[in-house]
Design an enzyme around this catalytic site. Structure first.
Site, PDB file in Angstrom:
ATOM      1  N   ASP A   1      34.999  38.629  33.719  1.00 56.71           N
ATOM      2  CA  ASP A   1      36.464  38.590  33.854  1.00 56.71           C
ATOM      3  C   ASP A   1      37.053  37.526  32.946  1.00 56.71           C
ATOM      4  O   ASP A   1      36.684  36.357  33.038  1.00 56.71           O
ATOM      5  CB  ASP A   1      36.837  38.240  35.300  1.00 56.71           C
ATOM      6  CG  ASP A   1      36.588  39.398  36.255  1.00 56.71           C
ATOM      7  OD1 ASP A   1      37.127  40.490  36.013  1.00 56.71           O
ATOM      8  OD2 ASP A   1      35.852  39.193  37.234  1.00 56.71           O
TER       9      ASP A   1
ATOM     10  N   GLY B   1      38.933  36.220  42.662  1.00 51.25           N
ATOM     11  CA  GLY B   1      37.868  36.856  43.438  1.00 51.25           C
ATOM     12  C   GLY B   1      38.114  36.618  44.927  1.00 51.25           C
ATOM     13  O   GLY B   1      38.984  35.829  45.305  1.00 51.25           O
ATOM     14  N   GLY B   2      37.369  37.313  45.777  1.00 54.91           N
ATOM     15  CA  GLY B   2      37.405  37.036  47.212  1.00 54.91           C
ATOM     16  C   GLY B   2      38.594  37.588  47.978  1.00 54.91           C
ATOM     17  O   GLY B   2      38.829  37.199  49.116  1.00 54.91           O
TER      18      GLY B   2
ATOM     19  N   ASP C   1      37.387  47.792  41.184  1.00 56.70           N
ATOM     20  CA  ASP C   1      37.178  46.337  41.073  1.00 56.70           C
ATOM     21  C   ASP C   1      38.053  45.601  42.076  1.00 56.70           C
ATOM     22  O   ASP C   1      39.277  45.634  41.994  1.00 56.70           O
ATOM     23  CB  ASP C   1      37.544  45.915  39.637  1.00 56.70           C
ATOM     24  CG  ASP C   1      37.340  44.431  39.385  1.00 56.70           C
ATOM     25  OD1 ASP C   1      36.870  43.707  40.287  1.00 56.70           O
ATOM     26  OD2 ASP C   1      37.672  43.987  38.259  1.00 56.70           O
TER      27      ASP C   1
ATOM     28  N   GLY D   1      31.972  41.103  43.319  1.00 60.37           N
ATOM     29  CA  GLY D   1      31.929  39.659  43.108  1.00 60.37           C
ATOM     30  C   GLY D   1      31.428  38.950  44.342  1.00 60.37           C
ATOM     31  O   GLY D   1      30.225  38.889  44.605  1.00 60.37           O
TER      32      GLY D   1
HETATM   33  C1  DX5 Z   1      39.758  40.055  40.073  1.00 61.76           C
HETATM   34  C2  DX5 Z   1      38.604  40.339  39.181  1.00 61.76           C
HETATM   35  C3  DX5 Z   1      37.418  40.871  39.908  1.00 61.76           C
HETATM   36  C4  DX5 Z   1      36.889  39.959  40.963  1.00 61.76           C
HETATM   37  C5  DX5 Z   1      35.946  40.688  41.872  1.00 61.76           C
HETATM   38  O1  DX5 Z   1      40.820  39.656  39.333  1.00 61.76           O
HETATM   39  O2  DX5 Z   1      38.943  41.296  38.209  1.00 61.76           O
HETATM   40  O3  DX5 Z   1      36.412  41.289  39.015  1.00 61.76           O
HETATM   41  O4  DX5 Z   1      36.278  38.818  40.451  1.00 61.76           O
HETATM   42  O5  DX5 Z   1      35.572  39.824  42.892  1.00 61.76           O
HETATM   43  P1  DX5 Z   1      35.552  40.262  44.420  1.00 61.76           P
HETATM   44  O6  DX5 Z   1      34.464  41.278  44.568  1.00 61.76           O
HETATM   45  O7  DX5 Z   1      35.262  38.975  45.119  1.00 61.76           O
HETATM   46  O8  DX5 Z   1      36.891  40.829  44.752  1.00 61.76           O
HETATM   47 ZN    ZN Z   2      37.328  42.287  37.006  1.00 64.60          ZN
END
Ligand code: DX5
Ligand code: ZN
Length: 230
Positions: free
Chosen positions: A44, A156-157, A181, A203
């Protein structure tokens, strides 16, 4: 991995990994132990403009490439052109940009020009959770991957936004590789898996606690192998 566009894949987001080298080394062991040839690394990139956060350092792509993982780059950036050449030079295999930026057509044209020179490169277009899927119909000929964001980009999260499920069938009908995603875990993955998603960016479910990543990756692999979930 040369099956990113054709097989069901897991693309692990390393946004929250502090020690990338040791993470990749553990993942490499798991990959070899279980013969998993469908694990990519999701990279990312955030510019502090398209999204308010800033990260990751593009130079880390080199390390991912050296471990021989497929490098799936997601540019959450207003002006992706600033990053594309460098990402490819460092080993990016797939580059996904956002429909919501200015000059999306020009950017896709540029990526396709690079793809003609570098056949292994694939090109993706991403839409935010609130963007209508119909808006990208006109660009589908210029893309290999459609990335549906199931959280607001930038962090993330977050929790999976269920209303995104409504877009999946239309995205799958576009006959491209469809990736999802944001907020994916062993529960939220079931519905998009059943609706035909072929690549899952994951993630925090995998990276938050790396003590049992092998168990979690095996669990996800079992779910995606089975069209109707477990
Ligand atoms: C969010 C990112 C994702 C994220 C995924 O902006 O594009 O790739 O890091 O992380 P999780 O699985 O924790 O949502
Ligand atoms: Zn992403």
């Amino acid at each position: 991995m040369n099956n990113f566009l054709t097989e069901k894949t897991i693309s692990i987001s390393i946004l929250n990994i502090d020690d990338l080298n040791s993470f990749l080394s553990s993942l490499d062991i798991i990959r070899k132990q279980f013969n998993f040839d469908n694990i990519a690394i999701h990279f990312d990139v955030m510019d502090g403009n398209f999204v308010s956060n800033i990260g990751l350092n593009l130079d880390l792509i080199k390390l991912v490439h050296e471990y021989n993982f497929f490098v799936d780059v997601h540019l959450m950036c207003s002006n992706p052109k600033e990053y594309i050449d460098k990402a490819i030079k460092l080993g990016a295999d797939n580059i996904t940009i956002h429909y919501e930026i200015d000059n999306i057509y020009e950017h896709l044209k540029y990526l396709n020009k690079l793809k003609n020179k570098n056949k292994k490169l694939s090109v993706g277009i991403s839409i935010k959770p609130g963007t209508d899927i119909k808006k990208i119909f006109n660009y589908s000929d210029m893309c290999d991957v459609i990335l549906l964001m199931s959280v607001e980009p930038g962090l993330g999260g977050q929790s999976y936004i269920n209303k995104v499920n409504k877009k999946i069938e239309m995205a799958v009908d576009m006959k491209k590789m469809v990736q999802i995603d944001g907020g994916i875990n062993d529960i939220t993955i079931i519905k998009p898996n059943n609706l035909g998603i072929s690549s899952f960016v994951i993630g925090s479910y995998i990276t938050k606690d790396i003590s049992n990543i092998s168990e979690k990756i095996n669990k996800i692999q079992n779910i995606i192998k089975n069209e109707r979930g477990i």
